[in-house]
Design an enzyme around this catalytic site. Structure first.
Site, short mmCIF file in Angstrom:
data_model
loop_
_atom_site.label_atom_id
_atom_site.label_comp_id
_atom_site.label_asym_id
_atom_site.label_seq_id
_atom_site.Cartn_x
_atom_site.Cartn_y
_atom_site.Cartn_z
N LYS A 79 0.83 -1.22 0.00
CA LYS A 79 0.00 0.00 0.00
C LYS A 79 0.86 1.26 0.00
O LYS A 79 0.67 2.16 -0.81
CB LYS A 79 -0.95 0.02 1.20
CG LYS A 79 -1.91 -1.16 1.27
CD LYS A 79 -2.87 -1.04 2.42
CE LYS A 79 -2.22 -1.01 3.79
NZ LYS A 79 -1.66 -2.31 4.22
N ARG A 98 -9.98 0.72 8.21
CA ARG A 98 -9.52 -0.63 8.57
C ARG A 98 -10.57 -1.40 9.36
O ARG A 98 -10.32 -2.54 9.75
CB ARG A 98 -8.24 -0.53 9.41
CG ARG A 98 -6.97 -0.83 8.62
CD ARG A 98 -5.80 -0.55 9.53
NE ARG A 98 -4.62 -1.30 9.24
CZ ARG A 98 -3.55 -0.79 8.63
NH1 ARG A 98 -3.55 0.45 8.20
NH2 ARG A 98 -2.48 -1.51 8.47
N ARG A 153 11.69 -5.58 5.64
CA ARG A 153 11.64 -4.14 5.90
C ARG A 153 12.13 -3.84 7.32
O ARG A 153 12.75 -2.82 7.58
CB ARG A 153 10.21 -3.61 5.71
CG ARG A 153 10.13 -2.10 5.87
CD ARG A 153 8.76 -1.55 5.51
NE ARG A 153 7.74 -1.96 6.45
CZ ARG A 153 6.45 -1.68 6.32
NH1 ARG A 153 6.02 -0.99 5.28
NH2 ARG A 153 5.58 -2.08 7.23
N ARG A 186 11.00 0.08 12.66
CA ARG A 186 9.64 -0.06 13.18
C ARG A 186 9.53 -1.28 14.07
O ARG A 186 9.80 -2.41 13.64
CB ARG A 186 8.65 -0.17 12.02
CG ARG A 186 8.30 1.16 11.42
CD ARG A 186 7.40 1.03 10.21
NE ARG A 186 6.17 0.28 10.45
CZ ARG A 186 5.18 0.22 9.56
NH1 ARG A 186 5.27 0.86 8.42
NH2 ARG A 186 4.08 -0.47 9.84
N ARG A 239 -0.75 -8.82 13.30
CA ARG A 239 -1.30 -7.80 12.39
C ARG A 239 -2.14 -8.46 11.29
O ARG A 239 -3.18 -7.93 10.90
CB ARG A 239 -0.16 -6.98 11.76
CG ARG A 239 0.50 -6.06 12.76
CD ARG A 239 1.90 -5.63 12.33
NE ARG A 239 1.91 -4.81 11.14
CZ ARG A 239 3.03 -4.49 10.48
NH1 ARG A 239 4.20 -4.93 10.91
NH2 ARG A 239 2.98 -3.74 9.41
#
Ligand code: B4P
Length: 197
Positions: A14, A89, A128, A134, A146
């Site tokens: 996204k 969401r 990532r 993060r 998640r």
């Protein structure tokens, strides 16, 4: 005004595709993930509240993100359209967004739903996590949480917009350029239909 929702599970691309779409179509990019991370970096009370949810892979309460989006819409009265990334969401967020857009005399034009297999999602996010800094990208259990949140709470958003005939599914695996071309084709086709309606 043409408004787009870029929809998909965590790690589906996204954020990656939003950058390209906003440039091509001149849209205002609104990513609730980025807005929340900015609040955390600025150590605001909202950011402090959101941090514990995000670090554990849990969705932040609806009223927090809906309030942020409402403020962003107010702050951009002259935008030619919005690209919503990571929002809505939940079913409640989708209903709130529809109402907010109606107040601004506009609506969602298309929901682009990226489809990516779960193993690929986990591998992308762990990758990532090597550089993103993060907390929610480094731990596989949090990444799986998640994805569970996505199935439990976020899939309902696709059903909500499917009933309004706004969802187009796009394969989210392959090169970034090929996926971008498929997204653009879906937008252009929708716009052509709107022009002739
Ligand atoms: P987000 O910031 O929205 O992050 P995300 O779902 O992890 O996806 P993102 O868009 O960043 O990653 P992308 O797929 O582009 O959310 C983080 C947290 O914030 C949530 O868990 C939640 O707690 C909170 N939150 C945010 N919005 C909320 C809301 N509305 N309500 C409640 N809580 C909310 O990319 C992932 C990786 O894949 C990148 O490394 C990228 O380079 C790579 N990649 C992309 N395309 C690829 C391709 N084609 N091939 C290979 N790799 C690719």
């Amino acid at each position: 005004m043409f408004n787009i929702i870029l929809f998909g599970p965590p790690g589906s691309g996204k954020g990656t595709q939003s950058e390209k779409l906003m440039q091509k179509y001149g849209l205002k990019h609104l990513s609730t993930g980025d807005l929340l991370r900015n609040e955390i970096a600025a150590k605001t009370p909202l950011g402090m509240e959101a941090k514990s949810f995000m670090d554990n892979g849990i969705l932040v309460p609806d009223e927090v993100v809906t309030g942020m989006i409402s403020s962003a819409l107010e702050a951009n009265p002259n935008a030619s359209g919005f690209l919503f990334d990571g929002f809505p969401r939940t079913q409640a967020q989708a209903e709130a967004l529809d109402k907010l857009l109606a107040l601004h005399k506009t609506e969602i034009g298309i929901v682009l739903a990226l489809e990516v297999g779960e193993d690929e999602l986990v591998s992308r996010l762990l990758n990532r996590g090597l550089t993103s800094g993060r907390a929610d990208d480094v731990n596989e259990l949090v990444i799986r949480e998640r994805i569970i949140e996505y199935h439990k709470k976020t899939m309902a958003v696709a059903e909500h917009y499917q009933m309004l005939d706004k969802v187009v599914y796009v394969k989210g695996e392959g090169t970034v350029e090929d996926i971008f071309s498929a997204l653009c084709a879906a937008i252009d086709e929708k716009n052509e239909i709107a022009d002739f309606a």
